[in-house]
Scaffold this motif. Structure first.
Motif, short mmCIF file in Angstrom:
data_model
loop_
_atom_site.label_atom_id
_atom_site.label_comp_id
_atom_site.label_asym_id
_atom_site.label_seq_id
_atom_site.Cartn_x
_atom_site.Cartn_y
_atom_site.Cartn_z
N ARG A 104 0.98 -1.07 0.01
CA ARG A 104 0.10 0.03 -0.04
C ARG A 104 0.90 1.35 -0.12
NH1 ARG A 104 -5.39 -1.61 3.56
NH2 ARG A 104 -5.75 -3.55 2.61
N THR A 105 1.52 1.48 -1.09
CA THR A 105 2.35 2.50 -1.11
C THR A 105 1.80 3.99 -1.89
OG1 THR A 105 3.34 1.82 -3.52
CG2 THR A 105 4.37 1.08 -1.52
N HIS A 106 0.36 3.72 -2.30
CA HIS A 106 -0.20 5.05 -2.79
C HIS A 106 -0.65 5.71 -1.51
CE1 HIS A 106 -1.70 8.06 -5.38
NE2 HIS A 106 -2.99 7.91 -4.77
N VAL A 107 -0.58 7.06 -1.59
CA VAL A 107 -1.29 7.92 -0.40
C VAL A 107 -2.23 8.97 -0.93
CG1 VAL A 107 -0.69 9.44 1.75
CG2 VAL A 107 0.90 7.54 0.96
N THR A 108 -3.48 8.73 -0.26
CA THR A 108 -4.54 9.77 -0.63
C THR A 108 -5.21 10.50 0.49
OG1 THR A 108 -5.99 10.17 -2.39
CG2 THR A 108 -6.21 8.10 -1.10
N ILE A 109 -5.82 11.26 0.11
CA ILE A 109 -6.56 12.12 1.11
C ILE A 109 -8.24 11.81 1.12
CG2 ILE A 109 -7.20 14.28 2.06
CD1 ILE A 109 -4.97 15.60 0.37
N LEU A 110 -8.93 11.61 2.24
CA LEU A 110 -10.28 11.48 2.18
C LEU A 110 -10.96 12.72 3.11
CD1 LEU A 110 -11.05 7.92 3.01
CD2 LEU A 110 -11.17 8.95 0.79
N LEU A 111 -11.98 13.16 2.59
CA LEU A 111 -12.37 14.51 3.28
C LEU A 111 -13.83 14.35 3.51
CD1 LEU A 111 -11.85 18.16 1.72
CD2 LEU A 111 -14.11 17.37 2.17
N ASN A 112 -14.59 14.65 4.66
CA ASN A 112 -15.82 14.72 4.99
C ASN A 112 -16.27 15.97 4.91
OD1 ASN A 112 -15.87 11.75 5.78
ND2 ASN A 112 -14.53 12.34 7.65
N HIS A 113 -17.46 16.05 4.17
CA HIS A 113 -18.29 17.33 3.96
C HIS A 113 -19.86 17.01 4.11
CE1 HIS A 113 -19.09 21.49 2.68
NE2 HIS A 113 -19.77 21.07 1.68
N GLU A 114 -20.38 17.56 4.94
CA GLU A 114 -21.97 17.80 5.15
C GLU A 114 -22.33 16.33 4.79
OE1 GLU A 114 -23.18 20.38 2.05
OE2 GLU A 114 -23.00 22.04 3.46
N GLY A 115 -21.88 15.33 5.62
CA GLY A 115 -22.28 13.89 5.73
C GLY A 115 -21.98 13.00 4.57
N GLN A 116 -20.84 13.52 3.72
CA GLN A 116 -20.41 12.62 2.59
C GLN A 116 -18.98 12.65 2.53
OE1 GLN A 116 -22.06 10.79 -0.23
NE2 GLN A 116 -19.86 10.16 -0.22
N THR A 117 -18.28 11.43 2.23
CA THR A 117 -16.96 11.16 2.21
C THR A 117 -16.43 11.55 0.65
OG1 THR A 117 -17.02 10.27 4.34
CG2 THR A 117 -15.02 10.12 2.63
N TYR A 118 -15.56 12.38 0.39
CA TYR A 118 -14.86 12.48 -0.80
C TYR A 118 -13.44 11.92 -0.98
CZ TYR A 118 -18.96 15.54 -1.61
OH TYR A 118 -20.13 16.17 -1.60
N LEU A 119 -12.99 11.57 -2.01
CA LEU A 119 -11.55 11.40 -2.21
C LEU A 119 -10.83 12.70 -2.92
CD1 LEU A 119 -9.21 8.62 -2.74
CD2 LEU A 119 -9.88 9.82 -5.07
N VAL A 120 -9.87 13.01 -2.42
CA VAL A 120 -9.25 14.39 -2.89
C VAL A 120 -7.71 13.77 -3.10
CG1 VAL A 120 -8.51 16.49 -2.44
CG2 VAL A 120 -10.53 15.68 -1.53
N ASP A 121 -7.18 14.09 -4.33
CA ASP A 121 -5.83 13.32 -4.84
C ASP A 121 -5.09 14.34 -5.52
OD1 ASP A 121 -3.68 11.75 -5.38
OD2 ASP A 121 -4.66 10.12 -5.66
N THR A 122 -4.16 14.87 -5.37
CA THR A 122 -3.17 15.48 -6.34
C THR A 122 -1.86 14.75 -6.55
OG1 THR A 122 -2.43 17.69 -6.85
CG2 THR A 122 -2.00 17.13 -4.47
N GLY A 123 -1.85 13.55 -6.18
CA GLY A 123 -0.32 12.74 -6.20
C GLY A 123 -0.43 11.65 -7.08
N PHE A 124 -1.27 11.61 -7.93
CA PHE A 124 -1.34 10.31 -8.77
C PHE A 124 -1.10 10.68 -10.29
CE2 PHE A 124 -4.81 6.87 -10.33
CZ PHE A 124 -3.61 6.03 -10.25
N GLY A 125 0.02 11.42 -10.35
CA GLY A 125 0.52 11.67 -11.74
C GLY A 125 -0.30 12.51 -12.67
N GLY A 126 -0.38 11.97 -14.04
CA GLY A 126 -1.24 12.52 -14.88
C GLY A 126 -2.71 12.13 -14.79
#
Length: 255
Positions: A104-126
């Motif tokens: 598990r060498t990829h690192v990403t962000i999860l964000l909670n907003h108004e009852g919903q979870t979102y993936l936020v990723d700026t580290g996946f190349g192109g």
């Protein structure tokens, strides 16, 4: 304003006096993708530091370098935290003609907003979504393509990011799996990932220099042997030598 917050805004060209709301995350992600490159130069040169807030700030926001997922997404994570978002880091496994075998060498962000979870990723190349992607299988469309997240339990996690890159993918493909139930307790855990990427023979990032970033009309990728540009769906590739590599690095990445 906290120093990291101010430096991040300055690096990507986002106003210092504007409150960062959820609706502005698309703009933040696009500016970040076009400004801060995905690159492995530190790995190739063995110029490595412990992963912590201060060192990430110095590398990405003071020296204006890029980085790999565990650096870029960690910088964004700290920035979002300082703008009062509910965020946490998780680890994932990349899929590329099969699940990668280095863990598990990829690192990403999860964000909670108004009852919903979102993936936020700026580290996946192109392959960046450029928008928050909800963990509810809804398709998100951005300038870089279509993205969705399926809830699916595997040996690699409980969700899978799928993507269909603009101009490139006729069909959906798997990006990576991640485990939303196992947030990182401390960014120091990322040092393990850095060690694997630096030392594992199967790591894709310890063989040749690579730097890439998105542009307004596509993306650019520079290695020690080639320079590839995607511009409105048209791809051009130039074979290069060491001298040309340095020229292109300066011209397109200001390095």
């Amino acid at each position: 304003m906290n120093e990291l917050n101010a430096l991040f805004r300055k690096r990507i060209g986002f106003q210092a006096d504007v409150k960062l709301t959820f609706d502005k995350l698309d703009e933040i992600l696009e500016k970040t993708a076009q400004t801060i490159p995905f690159e492995n130069f530190s790995i190739m040169a063995s110029h490595l530091s412990d992963i912590n807030k201060e060192n990430i700030k110095k590398k990405v926001l003071v020296r204006n370098e890029g980085g790999l997922c565990y650096e870029l997404n960690t910088a964004l994570y700290f920035f979002l935290m300082e703008n009062d978002f509910d965020v946490f880091l998780v680890r994932g496994v990349i899929y590329k003609e099969g699940w990668m075998t280095i863990g598990r060498t990829h690192v990403t962000i999860l964000l909670n907003h108004e009852g919903q979870t979102y993936l936020v990723d700026t580290g996946f190349g192109g392959n960046l979504p450029l928008k928050p992607v909800p963990l509810n299988e809804k398709t998100v469309v951005s300038p870089n393509g279509e993205f969705r997240i399926k809830k699916e339990s595997t040996d690699h996690g409980d969700h899978i990011l799928e993507l269909k890159l603009k101009h490139k993918d006729p069909d959906w493909k798997i990006g990576y799996a991640f485990d939303s139930s196992k947030p990182l307790g401390n960014v120091a855990e990322l040092n393990e990932i850095q060690t694997i990427i630096r030392e594992n023979p199967q790591s894709p990032f310890n063989k040749h220099p690579l730097i890439t970033r998105l542009t307004n009309s596509g993306n650019i990728t520079l290695t020690d042997t080639s320079f590839t540009q995607w511009d409105d769906g048209k791809m051009t590739k130039e074979e290069i030598d060491g001298t040309r590599f340095k020229e292109l690095l300066k011209k397109h990445f200001d390095r």
